[in-house]
Design an enzyme around this catalytic site. Structure first.
Site, PDB file in Angstrom:
ATOM      1  CG  ASN A 185      -0.233  -0.004   2.506  1.00  0.00           C
ATOM      2  OD1 ASN A 185       0.445   0.950   2.849  1.00  0.00           O
ATOM      3  ND2 ASN A 185      -0.355  -1.112   3.240  1.00  0.00           N
ATOM      4  CG  ASP A 217      -7.133  -5.040   6.261  1.00  0.00           C
ATOM      5  OD1 ASP A 217      -6.681  -4.909   7.411  1.00  0.00           O
ATOM      6  OD2 ASP A 217      -7.724  -4.120   5.653  1.00  0.00           O
ATOM      7  CG  PHE A 241      -3.133   6.098  13.317  1.00  0.00           C
ATOM      8  CD1 PHE A 241      -2.122   5.841  14.222  1.00  0.00           C
ATOM      9  CD2 PHE A 241      -3.274   7.390  12.831  1.00  0.00           C
ATOM     10  CE1 PHE A 241      -1.275   6.843  14.647  1.00  0.00           C
ATOM     11  CE2 PHE A 241      -2.433   8.402  13.244  1.00  0.00           C
ATOM     12  CZ  PHE A 241      -1.426   8.129  14.156  1.00  0.00           C
ATOM     13  CE  LYS A 299       8.605 -12.174 -13.544  1.00  0.00           C
ATOM     14  NZ  LYS A 299       9.319 -11.613 -14.668  1.00  0.00           N
ATOM     15  CE  LYS A 316     -10.918   0.680  11.831  1.00  0.00           C
ATOM     16  NZ  LYS A 316     -10.266   1.368  10.710  1.00  0.00           N
ATOM     17  N   PRO A 372      -2.767 -11.450  10.579  1.00  0.00           N
ATOM     18  CG  PRO A 372      -0.695 -11.613  11.642  1.00  0.00           C
ATOM     19  CD  PRO A 372      -1.396 -11.895  10.338  1.00  0.00           C
ATOM     20  CG  ASP A 373      -6.092  -6.248  13.935  1.00  0.00           C
ATOM     21  OD1 ASP A 373      -5.332  -5.526  14.621  1.00  0.00           O
ATOM     22  OD2 ASP A 373      -7.046  -5.781  13.277  1.00  0.00           O
TER      23      ASP A 373
END
Ligand code: C5P
Length: 410
Positions: free
Chosen positions: A216, A284, A332, A294, A346, A312-313
């Site tokens: 990201n 996530d 956050f 590849k 959350k 895992p969180d």
């Protein structure tokens, strides 16, 4: 105090050496500060350079001293505004009568005085050194009174034999005394001394094969700024970070990782700690399987399927109840819409204590220099308080968060 017990390991000092025979003591000061782990950047005035050489300053401080106000090279690299901004403390030693007068009257005719004029929000400490008559002159005393009224800290001068052969007040304080004053300053300004903090930052990269990954756009700027601000407040900080282009914050233990699983393992290895701030943009999901080779195009046939599995969180894991749960866990919540409502949900899912809810998209959040956040806190009896902060630079947000952490600590 100056027996080495107080570490200056994450402290950035800007040492301004102005003209005076006492400049030779500043060389020893640089050495002693660096022995304690401080980063010392030096500005040598032309007066100072009459007594000690730029080479000796460079040899002891590890980088050439800055001397010129109008130097294309320095301005690009350090600029006088940046020089003061990047210091935790500015020390002028020796501070000549001339330098003191310039400071009192706001002159900016050389690099040293320009840096000091730009240092509006920085602590400044001066160690005066001059002939006793110059020190006692009403002009110098009036200048000193002006500086004291602006909160400039003073060390000395000491009484004794002066270089000019006279006796009196005007000798620059000994290095031990200057070092003690610097250590005391940081000891008083280190409200999180003795606290262990863990910060996550940056993105995670989740590999599909040896060359491709899902990632990201997190720059890591906010997380790194928080780690730096916690360290500046005296905390012992571990920063677990995904790949970023940022330099390592000074005085912070950095554990680089790539995947969410690695991030979790690194975080667990940093426990126990008192404060956790999860600022990383953790993926996530990750590809369920990772090809050892590849993945090849197969001549116009269908694209390879991509099956994902949940990561895992980390925030939720670190928030789990238990004896070793950190006292304060902060997460956050990056949201494009319904920022507050989503953040509240959350809270319930993650079990953390505070959430910094921030708007992303439209140039805000990821990669941007500024952030608009609302601090949500789980209060006693399960209520949630919300405090919207103005749009601030990520560094200012980090600073404000640390102030709130210090307030909570009481
Ligand atoms: O679930 P979401 O990603 O929106 O939650 C954001 C918060 O949770 C951030 O503090 C982020 O660092 C943390 N997080 C985490 N591990 C994950 C996902 C998010 O620590 N796997």
């Amino acid at each position: 105090m100056n027996d080495g017990s107080f570490s200056l390991s994450h402290r950035r000092l800007l040492l301004i050496i102005s003209g005076g025979i006492a400049a030779y003591k500043s060389l020893d000061l640089i050495r002693r500060l660096r022995e304690r782990g401080a980063q010392v950047r030096c500005v040598l005035t032309s007066g100072g350079a009459q007594f000690i050489t730029p080479l000796s300053v460079a040899a002891l401080s590890g980088e050439p001293p800055l001397t010129q106000l109008f130097s294309a090279e320095n301005e690009q690299q350090f600029g006088h505004i940046r020089l003061s901004r990047e210091a935790d403390l500015i020390v002028v030693a020796p501070a000549s009568a001339n330098m003191i007068a310039k400071m009192a009257h706001g002159l900016a005719d050389n690099l040293a005085s320009a840096v000091l004029l730009a240092a509006t929000d920085k602590p400044v400490m001066i160690a005066p050194a001059m002939n006793g008559r110059m020190w006692e002159h009403p002009a110098t005393q009036a200048n000193m009174a002006t500086l004291a009224s602006r909160g400039i800290m003073k060390i000395g001068p000491a009484r004794g034999a002066l270089a000019c052969g006279e006796e009196g007040a005007g000798r620059m304080s000994e290095v031990d005394a200057i070092l003690s004053a610097i250590e005391s300053f940081f000891a008083q300004n280190a409200p999180l001394q003795g606290h262990r903090a863990l910060v996550t930052s940056g993105p995670t990269f989740e590999p599909m094969d040896p060359v491709r990954f899902i990632g990201n756009r997190s720059s890591g700027k906010q997380g790194h700024a928080i780690a730096a601000a916690l360290a500046a407040a005296g905390a012992d900080v571990t920063l677990v970070t995904g790949p970023t282009a940022l330099p390592e914050p000074l005085g912070v233990r950095v554990i680089p990782i790539e995947t969410a699983k690695e991030m979790l393992a690194a975080c667990k290895s940093a426990l126990p700690c008192d404060i956790v701030v999860c600022a990383a943009a953790v993926a996530d999901w990750r590809p369920k399987t990772q090809s050892t080779f590849k993945i090849k195009k197969n001549g116009g046939h269908a694209a390879p399927p991509l099956t994902m599995t949940e990561n895992p969180d980390i925030l939720a894991t670190l928030s789990q109840k238990g004896k070793s749960r950190p006292k304060l866990v902060i997460g956050f919540a990056a949201e494009t819409d319904a920022v507050i409502d989503n953040a509240k949900a959350k809270f319930a899912r993650k079990g953390c204590d505070w959430i910094l809810a921030n708007q992303v998209g439209g140039g805000k959040g990821f990669g941007a220099e500024e952030n608009s956040v609302t601090l949500l806190r789980r209060e006693a009896k399960g209520t949630i308080s919300a405090q919207a902060w103005p749009t601030l630079s990520k560094t200012a947000i980090a600073q404000k968060l640390v102030e709130e952490i210090v307030k909570k600590k009481g």
